[in-house]
Structure formats: C-alpha cells, structure tokens
Scaffold this motif. Structure first.
Motif, PDB file in Angstrom:
ATOM      1  N   LEU A  14       3.127   7.697   2.857  1.00 44.29           N
ATOM      2  CA  LEU A  14       4.014   9.008   2.361  1.00 44.29           C
ATOM      3  C   LEU A  14       5.238   8.986   3.458  1.00 44.29           C
TER       4      LEU A  14
ATOM      5  N   SER B 255      -7.603  -0.496   9.254  1.00 43.33           N
ATOM      6  CA  SER B 255      -7.832  -1.918   8.731  1.00 43.33           C
ATOM      7  C   SER B 255      -8.921  -2.976   9.408  1.00 43.33           C
TER       8      SER B 255
ATOM      9  N   ARG C  41       0.903  -1.368  -0.225  1.00 42.12           N
ATOM     10  CA  ARG C  41       0.173  -0.018  -0.374  1.00 42.12           C
ATOM     11  C   ARG C  41       1.282   1.155   0.339  1.00 42.12           C
ATOM     12  N   PHE C  42      -0.143   2.207  -0.659  1.00 38.93           N
ATOM     13  CA  PHE C  42       1.387   3.482  -0.049  1.00 38.93           C
ATOM     14  C   PHE C  42       1.393   3.960   0.675  1.00 38.93           C
TER      15      PHE C  42
ATOM     16  N   LYS D 264      -0.251  -3.330   8.512  1.00 34.83           N
ATOM     17  CA  LYS D 264       0.836  -2.808   8.021  1.00 34.83           C
ATOM     18  C   LYS D 264       1.089  -3.314   9.437  1.00 34.83           C
TER      19      LYS D 264
ATOM     20  N   PHE E 259       4.753   7.427   8.901  1.00 35.89           N
ATOM     21  CA  PHE E 259       3.909   7.215   9.943  1.00 35.89           C
ATOM     22  C   PHE E 259       2.580   6.366   9.483  1.00 35.89           C
ATOM     23  N   THR E 260       2.184   5.653  10.631  1.00 33.73           N
ATOM     24  CA  THR E 260       0.292   5.092  10.665  1.00 33.73           C
ATOM     25  C   THR E 260       0.355   4.859  12.072  1.00 33.73           C
TER      26      THR E 260
HETATM   27  C1  LIG Z   1      -0.829   8.576  -1.611  1.00 33.21           C
HETATM   28  C2  LIG Z   1      -1.268   7.781  -0.391  1.00 33.21           C
HETATM   29  C3  LIG Z   1      -0.475   8.200   0.948  1.00 33.21           C
HETATM   30  C4  LIG Z   1      -1.252   7.262   2.011  1.00 33.21           C
HETATM   31  N1  LIG Z   1      -0.384   8.080   3.603  1.00 33.21           N
HETATM   32  C5  LIG Z   1      -0.558   7.010   4.214  1.00 33.21           C
HETATM   33  C6  LIG Z   1       0.067   7.530   5.312  1.00 33.21           C
HETATM   34  O1  LIG Z   1       1.064   7.422   5.420  1.00 33.21           O
HETATM   35  N2  LIG Z   1       0.392   6.416   6.202  1.00 33.21           N
HETATM   36  C7  LIG Z   1      -1.685   5.353   6.310  1.00 33.21           C
HETATM   37  O2  LIG Z   1      -1.312   4.946   7.838  1.00 33.21           O
HETATM   38  N3  LIG Z   1      -2.272   5.168   5.780  1.00 33.21           N
HETATM   39  C8  LIG Z   1      -1.594   6.137   4.076  1.00 33.21           C
HETATM   40  N4  LIG Z   1      -2.507   6.113   3.156  1.00 33.21           N
HETATM   41  C9  LIG Z   1      -3.219   4.571   3.593  1.00 33.21           C
HETATM   42  C10 LIG Z   1      -3.024   3.460   3.371  1.00 33.21           C
HETATM   43  O3  LIG Z   1      -2.219   3.077   1.748  1.00 33.21           O
HETATM   44  C11 LIG Z   1      -3.983   1.866   3.537  1.00 33.21           C
HETATM   45  O4  LIG Z   1      -5.055   2.780   2.768  1.00 33.21           O
HETATM   46  C12 LIG Z   1      -3.829   2.379   4.970  1.00 33.21           C
HETATM   47  O5  LIG Z   1      -2.668   3.005   5.561  1.00 33.21           O
HETATM   48  C13 LIG Z   1      -4.095   1.230   6.010  1.00 33.21           C
HETATM   49  O6  LIG Z   1      -2.539   0.371   5.414  1.00 33.21           O
HETATM   50  P1  LIG Z   1      -3.214  -1.392   5.858  1.00 33.21           P
HETATM   51  O7  LIG Z   1      -4.517  -1.702   5.961  1.00 33.21           O
HETATM   52  O8  LIG Z   1      -2.233  -2.433   5.058  1.00 33.21           O
HETATM   53  O9  LIG Z   1      -2.144  -1.110   6.936  1.00 33.21           O
HETATM   54  C14 LIG Z   1      -2.275   6.209   2.935  1.00 33.21           C
HETATM   55  C15 LIG Z   1      -2.579   5.420   0.818  1.00 33.21           C
HETATM   56  C16 LIG Z   1      -1.881   7.127  -0.535  1.00 33.21           C
HETATM   57  C17 LIG Z   1      -2.684   6.603  -1.615  1.00 33.21           C
END
Ligand SMILES: Cc1cc2nc3c(=O)[nH]c(=O)nc-3n(C[C@H](O)[C@H](O)[C@H](O)COP(=O)(O)O)c2cc1C
Length: 230
Positions: A70, A147, A67-68, A89, A82-83
């Motif tokens: 930043l 998630s 997944r993307f 993930k 950060f997340t």
């Molecule tokens: C361009 C872009 C940037 C993103 N940046 C973040 C980020 O910095 N942190 C984050 O948790 N999710 C970010 N997301 C959302 C993640 O892609 C993802 O949907 C979310 O983290 C859940 O992922 P997981 O279920 O695999 O943990 C971003 C999505 C996009 C398209």
C-alpha cells in the motif's frame, strides 16, 4: 476440476472512455498527472484500495518477484510504502534498489507504471508512521517475522499473545525491524484502456542525448514525454 471460462470476462470490461491525448494533460509533468489520476481513483467508489500497487523487485541472482503493497504517501520526489526490513522484498532492495511499482485502477481502465530507485526512510519518519497505526497492527508487525517460514498459524498467535502479555494494555509497542521506503521514479507510464485495443500510452522520463525531437517532447521540470504504441 471445472474449467474457468475467461472468454465471458471481456464483457465486463466494456466501458467507453475518452481518448487520452497529450493536449488534455494540463501540466506535462508526471507527478502532477499521477496525483490527478490518483485523486480520480480515490473518488471512484468501486476502487476499494486505490493506493495498492504491485511492487516488483529483483533478487541477487536476477530473478524478479512481485507483490502488492500500500502506498502511504506521494512526496515531491517519490512515493512511499512501509514494510518489514527483514522481508524478502527488503533484502532484494538491499542488493538492488531498482524497483517497479504498478497501479491498476478499474473501472477507470487505467494503469500507471513507475520505475525508480528505492531507499529507506529515516527512522524518525518510520517511527512516526508506525505509532499512528492501530495498536493491533503495531503488535502484528512486531509478531510477524515477515517472509520467514513458520510452523503453523498457532505459532504466530502465540507470539502475538506473548507480546500483548509482556506489554500489558498500555505499553508502547517498540518499533521492530520495520519501516518505510521512498521510491524515486525516473520513468512513468500512463495507460488508458480503450475498447478497440488501441489503448493510449504516454510515458514521462528523463531526456537522452539521442532523443528524436519529433517524437519526444519537452515537459516540465526536466521531464520529456512520448507516446508508445499499445
Ligand atoms: C492489497 C495488499 C496490500 C498489501 N500491503 C502491504 C504493505 O503495505 N506492506 C507489506 O509489507 N505487505 C503488504 N501486503 C502483503 C504483501 O503482498 C506480501 O505478502 C508481504 O509484504 C511479503 O512480501 P515479501 O515476502 O515478498 O517481502 C499487502 C498485500 C495486499 C494483497
């Protein structure tokens, strides 16, 4: 359903680019090169999110997921993002900290691949960054059990409203189960697309005892580099 014509896409990608040669790498060290490519990406107006990268992790049962996210910083020893620490993930990193980060920068036609090990940032660093974010984003992070399955959109909006009500207009948003990771790379690939399919690929990694000295060159700070066929 209408078909999507992908053959015409090829035209959009045609842009001449200088060959990416070893002698043009000013400092043969991957962080230096990464920062230099990142600066170019940041200065390229068409690249709206130069810090976005695809984060790949591996589940306990060895299935990959991507997944993307930043990138929020480039440190001396790695890159940070950060997340939510309860997210898929984060759970995958918990059981297997080996991750890959992939950047793609059009129209520069550049890809950077990083492989490394992820570890949590300190609570202080996470807290500091969390409180720098816009208040609405902080509340959003508290509201979202990232998630997890939720019944509908209203559910999320209701949680958000409840938090807003509880905190009032000026209440400090408490840090949820959320924070940063540092990815410490041990492998980088710098890919420069060319028009003739003969793209340039130069990788940096740590040396191995059986490296062929004719093909694998010493870089700086303990890194070696080599060229891979495209
Ligand atoms: C361009 C872009 C940037 C993103 N940046 C973040 C980020 O910095 N942190 C984050 O948790 N999710 C970010 N997301 C959302 C993640 O892609 C993802 O949907 C979310 O983290 C859940 O992922 P997981 O279920 O695999 O943990 C971003 C999505 C996009 C398209």
């Amino acid at each position: 359903m209408a078909t999507v014509d992908l053959t015409s896409l090829r035209l959009k990608y045609r842009s001449e680019k200088d060959k990416f040669l070893e002698e043009n790498i000013a400092v043969k060290e991957p962080f230096h090169l990464f920062k230099s490519w990142l600066s170019e990406a940041v200065e390229t107006p068409e690249i709206l999110e130069p810090n976005a990268f695809c984060l790949s992790t591996v589940s306990k049962t060895n299935f990959p997921s991507a997944r993307f996210v930043l990138m929020k910083g480039v440190e001396d020893d790695g890159v940070t993002f950060f997340t939510n620490y309860g997210s898929r993930k984060a759970q995958e990193i918990e059981s297997n900290p080996n991750v890959a980060a992939t950047f793609y920068w059009l129209p520069l036609r550049r890809q950077v691949r990083i492989e490394g090990v992820a570890s949590k940032l300190s609570r202080e660093k996470s807290e500091e960054y969390f409180h720098q974010r816009p208040r609405a984003s902080q509340i959003g992070a508290v509201a979202s059990p990232q998630s997890q399955t939720i019944p509908n959109r209203d559910h999320l909006d209701k949680i958000e409203n409840d938090i807003k009500e509880k905190l009032g207009p000026d209440g400090v948003v408490p840090l949820p189960n959320w924070g940063g990771y540092l990815i410490k790379p041990h492998w980088f690939e710098f890919w420069q697309g060319q028009t003739n399919r003969l793209h340039d690929r130069i990788i940096f990694r740590r040396p191995k005892s059986d490296d062929n000295k004719e093909l694998v060159h010493d870089g700086e700070n303990g890194w070696v580099y080599e060229r891979l066929a495209p």
